[in-house]
Design a protein around this motif. Structure first.
Motif, short mmCIF file in Angstrom:
data_model
loop_
_atom_site.label_atom_id
_atom_site.label_comp_id
_atom_site.label_asym_id
_atom_site.label_seq_id
_atom_site.Cartn_x
_atom_site.Cartn_y
_atom_site.Cartn_z
N ARG A 63 38.39 59.13 70.64
CA ARG A 63 38.05 57.69 71.57
C ARG A 63 37.86 57.76 72.06
N GLN A 64 35.88 56.70 72.18
CA GLN A 64 34.98 57.35 73.19
C GLN A 64 35.71 56.67 75.09
N ARG A 65 35.79 56.70 76.35
CA ARG A 65 35.22 56.25 77.61
C ARG A 65 34.56 55.94 78.27
N TYR A 66 34.47 55.19 79.28
CA TYR A 66 33.72 53.96 79.36
C TYR A 66 34.28 54.20 80.84
N ASN A 67 32.75 54.21 81.99
CA ASN A 67 33.02 54.18 83.28
C ASN A 67 33.43 53.35 84.07
N GLU A 68 33.78 52.67 85.12
CA GLU A 68 33.87 51.16 85.34
C GLU A 68 32.55 49.93 85.71
N GLU A 69 31.40 51.29 85.85
CA GLU A 69 30.40 50.41 86.09
C GLU A 69 29.28 50.25 84.22
N PHE A 70 29.59 50.80 83.51
CA PHE A 70 29.12 49.92 81.92
C PHE A 70 30.27 49.05 81.30
N LYS A 71 31.65 49.22 82.45
CA LYS A 71 32.56 47.93 82.20
C LYS A 71 31.33 47.12 82.69
N GLN A 72 31.47 47.14 83.95
CA GLN A 72 30.62 45.58 84.75
C GLN A 72 29.48 45.06 83.86
N GLN A 73 28.65 45.91 83.99
CA GLN A 73 27.41 46.31 83.14
C GLN A 73 27.41 45.11 82.17
N THR A 74 28.09 45.80 81.18
CA THR A 74 28.13 45.10 79.59
C THR A 74 28.81 43.46 80.27
N VAL A 75 30.30 43.33 80.89
CA VAL A 75 30.53 42.30 80.84
C VAL A 75 29.26 41.16 81.83
N LYS A 76 28.54 42.17 82.09
CA LYS A 76 27.59 40.42 83.18
C LYS A 76 25.98 40.53 81.98
N TYR A 77 26.59 41.74 81.22
CA TYR A 77 24.80 40.97 80.07
C TYR A 77 25.40 40.19 79.23
N ILE A 78 26.56 40.00 78.74
CA ILE A 78 27.12 39.37 77.99
C ILE A 78 27.91 37.64 78.77
N GLN A 79 27.47 37.81 80.06
CA GLN A 79 27.48 36.06 80.26
C GLN A 79 26.44 35.96 80.32
N GLU A 80 25.08 36.92 80.97
CA GLU A 80 23.87 36.34 81.16
C GLU A 80 23.05 36.09 79.79
N GLN A 81 23.79 35.68 78.12
CA GLN A 81 22.91 35.92 77.11
C GLN A 81 23.50 34.98 76.92
N THR A 82 22.57 34.60 75.66
CA THR A 82 23.49 33.37 74.70
C THR A 82 24.03 34.40 73.24
N LYS A 83 24.00 35.29 73.13
CA LYS A 83 24.31 35.61 72.35
C LYS A 83 25.84 36.03 72.09
N SER A 84 27.28 36.01 70.53
CA SER A 84 28.16 36.06 71.18
C SER A 84 28.55 37.05 71.32
N VAL A 85 29.85 36.81 71.91
CA VAL A 85 30.33 38.01 71.75
C VAL A 85 30.63 39.21 70.48
N THR A 86 30.78 38.88 69.21
CA THR A 86 30.62 39.80 68.36
C THR A 86 29.37 40.26 68.15
N GLU A 87 27.98 39.52 68.64
CA GLU A 87 27.08 40.36 68.24
C GLU A 87 26.73 41.15 69.69
N ILE A 88 27.33 40.75 70.37
CA ILE A 88 27.30 41.97 71.43
C ILE A 88 27.65 43.30 71.32
N CYS A 89 28.91 43.06 70.82
CA CYS A 89 29.62 44.19 70.24
C CYS A 89 29.16 45.14 68.77
N ASP A 90 28.93 44.25 68.39
CA ASP A 90 28.10 44.75 67.27
C ASP A 90 26.70 45.14 67.28
N GLU A 91 25.69 44.88 68.66
CA GLU A 91 25.32 46.39 69.15
C GLU A 91 25.77 46.83 70.43
#
Length: 105
Positions: free
Chosen positions: A5-33
């Motif tokens: 089970r992979q563990r992620y720190n809070e900063e990584f989570k926040q940066q991932t959400v920010k990345y998703i919000q700034e992209q034009t890609k879908s959440v599914t595409e970013i999750c795969d990436e």
């Protein structure tokens, strides 16, 4: 055997959400990436989403927001007219009350 089970720190989570919000890609595409389960990312979005980071990247989204704004402006103008009409009616009723409440000789 236990599943890793992979563990992620809070900063990584926040940066991932920010990345998703700034992209034009879908959440599914970013999750795969990023090789992160979609359900996990959706939990992070619910927790860390900041609307000021959202880009209005899609033209149809911008048109939708513009249409919604025009509709709200129209509703506001209509309500302002209704308020003015009600103020006028109230003034008339006050005058009538004043006239009819005077003692008669």
């Amino acid at each position: 055997m236990g599943e890793y089970r992979q563990r992620y720190n809070e900063e990584f989570k926040q940066q991932t959400v920010k990345y998703i919000q700034e992209q034009t890609k879908s959440v599914t595409e970013i999750c795969d990436e990023l090789n992160i389960p979609k359900s996990t990312v959706h939990q992070w979005i619910a927790q860390f989403r900041q609307f000021e980071n959202e880009a209005v990247a899609a033209p149809e989204k911008a048109r939708e927001l513009e249409q919604l704004l025009k509709e709200k402006e129209r509703e506001n103008r209509q309500k302002e007219r209704e308020i003015e009409d009600l103020k006028e009616e109230l003034a008339i009723l006050k005058k009538a009350l004043h006239i009819f409440s005077k003692p008669r000789n």
